[in-house]
Design an enzyme around this catalytic site. Sequence first.
Site, mmCIF file in Angstrom:
data_model
loop_
_atom_site.group_PDB
_atom_site.id
_atom_site.type_symbol
_atom_site.label_atom_id
_atom_site.label_comp_id
_atom_site.label_asym_id
_atom_site.label_seq_id
_atom_site.Cartn_x
_atom_site.Cartn_y
_atom_site.Cartn_z
ATOM 1 N N LYS A 1 0.881 -1.185 0.000
ATOM 2 C CA LYS A 1 0.000 0.000 0.000
ATOM 3 C C LYS A 1 0.908 1.221 0.000
ATOM 4 C CE LYS A 1 -2.443 1.608 3.665
ATOM 5 N NZ LYS A 1 -3.586 1.800 4.589
ATOM 6 N N ASN B 1 -15.181 11.603 24.338
ATOM 7 C CA ASN B 1 -14.243 12.130 23.354
ATOM 8 C C ASN B 1 -13.611 13.410 23.881
ATOM 9 O OD1 ASN B 1 -12.975 11.793 20.788
ATOM 10 N ND2 ASN B 1 -14.094 13.590 20.077
ATOM 11 N N MET C 1 -6.719 1.154 19.062
ATOM 12 C CA MET C 1 -6.558 1.176 17.599
ATOM 13 C C MET C 1 -5.901 2.454 17.074
ATOM 14 S SD MET C 1 -7.765 -1.769 17.098
ATOM 15 C CE MET C 1 -7.544 -1.749 15.340
ATOM 16 N N ASP D 1 -0.341 4.247 16.261
ATOM 17 C CA ASP D 1 0.347 3.591 15.153
ATOM 18 C C ASP D 1 1.655 4.296 14.811
ATOM 19 O OD1 ASP D 1 -0.724 5.914 14.197
ATOM 20 O OD2 ASP D 1 -1.848 5.027 12.553
ATOM 21 N N LYS E 1 2.758 8.253 20.118
ATOM 22 C CA LYS E 1 1.311 8.300 20.363
ATOM 23 C C LYS E 1 0.970 7.406 21.556
ATOM 24 C CE LYS E 1 -0.697 9.198 15.778
ATOM 25 N NZ LYS E 1 -1.478 8.577 14.701
ATOM 26 N N GLY F 1 -3.847 -2.799 18.209
ATOM 27 C CA GLY F 1 -3.976 -2.869 16.746
ATOM 28 C C GLY F 1 -3.144 -1.793 16.084
HETATM 29 P P1 NAD Z 1 -9.716 11.965 13.203
HETATM 30 O O1 NAD Z 1 -8.839 13.170 13.032
HETATM 31 O O2 NAD Z 1 -10.951 11.850 12.391
HETATM 32 O O3 NAD Z 1 -10.138 11.835 14.749
HETATM 33 C C1 NAD Z 1 -9.176 12.012 15.774
HETATM 34 C C2 NAD Z 1 -9.773 11.612 17.106
HETATM 35 O O4 NAD Z 1 -8.774 11.789 18.118
HETATM 36 C C3 NAD Z 1 -10.970 12.452 17.532
HETATM 37 O O5 NAD Z 1 -11.866 11.648 18.271
HETATM 38 C C4 NAD Z 1 -10.319 13.511 18.425
HETATM 39 O O6 NAD Z 1 -11.240 14.090 19.349
HETATM 40 C C5 NAD Z 1 -9.295 12.645 19.136
HETATM 41 N N1 NAD Z 1 -8.206 13.421 19.743
HETATM 42 C C6 NAD Z 1 -7.483 14.413 19.153
HETATM 43 N N2 NAD Z 1 -6.585 14.901 20.040
HETATM 44 C C7 NAD Z 1 -6.765 14.201 21.199
HETATM 45 C C8 NAD Z 1 -6.135 14.230 22.471
HETATM 46 N N3 NAD Z 1 -5.157 15.078 22.739
HETATM 47 N N4 NAD Z 1 -6.569 13.357 23.414
HETATM 48 C C9 NAD Z 1 -7.560 12.484 23.172
HETATM 49 N N5 NAD Z 1 -8.183 12.407 21.980
HETATM 50 C C10 NAD Z 1 -7.785 13.257 21.010
HETATM 51 O O7 NAD Z 1 -8.742 10.722 12.979
HETATM 52 P P2 NAD Z 1 -9.125 9.249 12.533
HETATM 53 O O8 NAD Z 1 -9.037 9.149 11.060
HETATM 54 O O9 NAD Z 1 -10.365 8.836 13.234
HETATM 55 O O10 NAD Z 1 -7.872 8.426 13.109
HETATM 56 C C11 NAD Z 1 -7.715 8.238 14.505
HETATM 57 C C12 NAD Z 1 -6.386 7.566 14.780
HETATM 58 O O11 NAD Z 1 -6.373 6.256 14.222
HETATM 59 C C13 NAD Z 1 -5.175 8.286 14.178
HETATM 60 O O12 NAD Z 1 -4.175 8.340 15.176
HETATM 61 C C14 NAD Z 1 -4.750 7.368 13.047
HETATM 62 O O13 NAD Z 1 -3.359 7.462 12.783
HETATM 63 C C15 NAD Z 1 -5.116 6.024 13.628
HETATM 64 N N6 NAD Z 1 -5.262 4.931 12.650
HETATM 65 C C16 NAD Z 1 -4.834 3.696 13.024
HETATM 66 C C17 NAD Z 1 -4.957 2.630 12.153
HETATM 67 C C18 NAD Z 1 -4.504 1.264 12.566
HETATM 68 O O14 NAD Z 1 -4.464 0.356 11.727
HETATM 69 N N7 NAD Z 1 -4.225 1.033 13.816
HETATM 70 C C19 NAD Z 1 -5.525 2.828 10.893
HETATM 71 C C20 NAD Z 1 -5.994 4.093 10.541
HETATM 72 C C21 NAD Z 1 -5.860 5.140 11.442
#
Ligand code: NAD
Length: 321
Positions: free
Chosen positions: A67, A160, A219, A222, A226, A292
């Site tokens: 990817k 949240n 989840m 990553d 973080k 995850g």
């Molecule tokens: P998004 O920007 O749509 O949402 C971010 C979320 O994090 C919101 O709920 C926000 O309120 C919260 N947030 C922001 N700052 C915060 C803080 N200081 N304390 C607590 N919460 C806080 O992002 P998204 O697309 O929903 O992605 C969320 C996370 O998932 C990202 O870190 C992304 O990298 C990760 N992700 C992981 C995988 C995986 O396979 N594990 C895959 C995709 C995304």
Amino acid sequence: MLIVPERDIADLMTRAAAFDAVEKVFAAMAAQEAYNFPVVREAIGHEDALYGFKGGFDRAGLTLGLKAGGYWPNNLEKRGLINHQSTVFLFDPDTGKPAAMVGGNLLTALRTAAASSVSIKHLARADARVIGMIGAGHQATFQLRAALEQRKFDKVIGWNFHPAMLPNIEKVATEAGVPFEPVALEGMQEADVIISITSAFAPSLMADHVSPGTHIACMGTDTKGKQEVEAALLARATVFTDEVAQSVSIGEAQHAVAQGLIAETDVQQLGAVINGTHPGRTSLNEITLFDGTGVGLQDLAVAAAVVDLAVEKGIAIEVDF
Ligand code: NAD
């Protein structure tokens, strides 16, 4: 070579197909039939973008590829495009010839939601009824929608950091016919399953916010630095992951390992539970935690599944290459 564009993914891919693909590839990873290549992720010095590659080879499923993509923070404001952009490329493992090019944006959300769902299927108590969400962004909606299919949940509770975003997950719960209640973090003690999916760099969920017997799917973490949950929670839990090397370096376990609270050998592959070589949850009071981190093989598995569906429906675009 076949092309399945992003615009066709929503009509083709189902949550069930994503779940099956991810469950199978986690099992293949634990059986050492599939492995991920080292991840490349670079700040390219243009448009503040982060770009990289996640790839691997699944000998069991005969899926080879990568990817390519990343995060362009200015896309939405400047161009009306989503900030996360990715494309999956599959290759014929017998010849090395390109086999398919598949839009990877929606697939990323579906495969990430499938991962926590697979963990709930194999690790949550059978009688789990209350699911708690930490996070209410883009991924959270996919996570909740998929998780609600894994147990007979009769309530969703949510917290949240930005409370104004909570209606995003309330909508998903309402559509599924399950009542939603916003709670303080302490309120997570009521949850039997908790999913955290935030971009936080400091823990929100503390060890004493979690009751015995809970399954937690972390989840969001990553990347190095973080963190979503207190490291002490991992010391209280039996910790599972998609891939141990990622879990202890860029996943939620990085902090507990760095603080000496758990060792790398305490982190188990979820695939071993799927394969039956690890017992998984062994008591009703045990806290299980799935870290995850997101692996390239998940992307390849769902992309291969969507190519099959596109061929079945006669809508895959074929090009000579
Ligand atoms: P998004 O920007 O749509 O949402 C971010 C979320 O994090 C919101 O709920 C926000 O309120 C919260 N947030 C922001 N700052 C915060 C803080 N200081 N304390 C607590 N919460 C806080 O992002 P998204 O697309 O929903 O992605 C969320 C996370 O998932 C990202 O870190 C992304 O990298 C990760 N992700 C992981 C995988 C995986 O396979 N594990 C895959 C995709 C995304």
